[in-house]
Design an enzyme around this catalytic site. Structure first.
Site, PDB file in Angstrom:
ATOM      1  CG  ASP A 102      -1.998   1.002   1.252  1.00 27.90           C
ATOM      2  OD1 ASP A 102      -2.037   1.815   0.318  1.00 27.90           O
ATOM      3  OD2 ASP A 102      -2.776   1.050   2.213  1.00 27.90           O
ATOM      4  CE  LYS A 130      -5.086  -1.166  -0.965  1.00 28.87           C
ATOM      5  NZ  LYS A 130      -5.738  -0.601   0.220  1.00 28.87           N
ATOM      6  CB  VAL A 152      -8.898  -5.908  -1.531  1.00 27.67           C
ATOM      7  CG1 VAL A 152      -9.234  -5.068  -2.744  1.00 27.67           C
ATOM      8  CG2 VAL A 152      -7.388  -5.865  -1.254  1.00 27.67           C
ATOM      9  CG  ASP A 158      -7.020  -8.405   8.656  1.00 27.87           C
ATOM     10  OD1 ASP A 158      -6.032  -7.972   8.034  1.00 27.87           O
ATOM     11  OD2 ASP A 158      -7.365  -7.953   9.765  1.00 27.87           O
TER      12      ASP A 158
HETATM   13  P1  IMP Z   1       1.796  -0.386   3.796  1.00 31.05           P
HETATM   14  O1  IMP Z   1       2.809  -0.386   4.891  1.00 31.05           O
HETATM   15  O2  IMP Z   1       1.008   0.883   3.750  1.00 31.05           O
HETATM   16  O3  IMP Z   1       2.351  -0.768   2.444  1.00 31.05           O
HETATM   17  O4  IMP Z   1       0.688  -1.419   4.205  1.00 31.05           O
HETATM   18  C1  IMP Z   1       0.853  -2.762   4.053  1.00 31.05           C
HETATM   19  C2  IMP Z   1       0.001  -3.508   5.056  1.00 31.05           C
HETATM   20  O5  IMP Z   1      -1.271  -2.888   5.246  1.00 31.05           O
HETATM   21  C3  IMP Z   1      -0.267  -4.887   4.537  1.00 31.05           C
HETATM   22  O6  IMP Z   1       0.599  -5.808   5.151  1.00 31.05           O
HETATM   23  C4  IMP Z   1      -1.691  -5.145   4.941  1.00 31.05           C
HETATM   24  O7  IMP Z   1      -1.705  -5.836   6.161  1.00 31.05           O
HETATM   25  C5  IMP Z   1      -2.331  -3.819   5.178  1.00 31.05           C
HETATM   26  N1  IMP Z   1      -3.216  -3.422   4.079  1.00 31.05           N
HETATM   27  C6  IMP Z   1      -2.993  -2.482   3.143  1.00 31.05           C
HETATM   28  N2  IMP Z   1      -4.004  -2.393   2.281  1.00 31.05           N
HETATM   29  C7  IMP Z   1      -4.923  -3.313   2.674  1.00 31.05           C
HETATM   30  C8  IMP Z   1      -6.213  -3.708   2.161  1.00 31.05           C
HETATM   31  O8  IMP Z   1      -6.741  -3.227   1.147  1.00 31.05           O
HETATM   32  N3  IMP Z   1      -6.826  -4.710   2.849  1.00 31.05           N
HETATM   33  C9  IMP Z   1      -6.311  -5.293   3.957  1.00 31.05           C
HETATM   34  N4  IMP Z   1      -5.104  -4.955   4.459  1.00 31.05           N
HETATM   35  C10 IMP Z   1      -4.424  -3.971   3.823  1.00 31.05           C
END
Ligand code: IMP
Ligand code: MG
Length: 178
Positions: A102, A130, A152, A158
């Site tokens: 994300d 994403k 999602v 989850d």
């Molecule tokens: P980041 O550190 O922002 O890249 O977030 C990554 C983490 O956020 C992932 O390991 C997921 O656990 C959670 N995450 C991000 N987007 C989603 C989503 O759409 N659904 C569920 N979990 C998400």
């Protein structure tokens, strides 16, 4: 389909076919190297099981418990390491697995930590990424599917601890988000 799911975005068959392709790429890059897979709990569990059974290389499998979302549908931006110890990655090639990219903060924080612990190289692999503006260095080395900027669930992902066991990736109904 589960009653709380609005729409299936990626079904099981499509995921399986894509995993065959990702597994081939991983094989080419890791063959002949001392390999450790580090999967992030709990989101990467289904992805890990289905991907790694397609990668017949000698490897160790480790899991790390990190939290970044804390139960909502927006990234908190804070990555916490919930384990007291780190896997032994000294001098080894690490394949770091997560369910979704994300903001990229989670993988970035874990990658730094693995390097501090002596990993010879770290390659990142996510089932989903994403489609949002993100610094080039935060991109994953292997990505299953690029999706829109939407929340999602399923196939490991989850909402408040639920829906991880759905065999597909889907969107939740408004009525299921509260
Ligand atoms: P980041 O550190 O922002 O890249 O977030 C990554 C983490 O956020 C992932 O390991 C997921 O656990 C959670 N995450 C991000 N987007 C989603 C989503 O759409 N659904 C569920 N979990 C998400
Ligand atoms: Mg997660």
């Amino acid at each position: 389909m589960h009653q709380d799911i609005e729409k299936v975005l990626i079904d099981e068959e499509v995921i399986k076919k894509r995993l065959d392709v990702l597994a081939q790429k991983v094989m080419l890059d890791f063959e002949g190297k001392p390999m450790v897979v580090v999967a992030l709990l709990k989101g990467a569990v289904l992805f890990m099981a289905d991907l790694l059974r397609r990668v017949p290389l000698p490897m160790e499998i480790e899991c790390l418990n990190v939290a970044s979302y804390h139960g909502g549908t927006e990234s908190s931006g804070v990555v916490s390491f919930l384990d007291n110890t780190m896997p032994d990655v000294d001098g080894r090639s690490v394949l770091l697995l997560d369910d979704i990219l994300d903001t990229g903060r989670t993988l970035d924080a874990v990658m730094k930590k693995l390097r501090e612990h002596g990993a010879a190289e770290v390659k990142t692999c996510v089932l989903l990424a994403k489609d949002i503006p993100r610094d080039e260095v935060l991109a994953a080395d292997y990505t299953g599917f690029v999706i829109g900027d939407e929340f999602v669930v399923g196939y490991g992902l989850d909402y408040r601890g639920r829906y991880r066991n759905l065999p597909y990736v889907g969107l939740l109904k408004e009525s299921a988000i509260g």
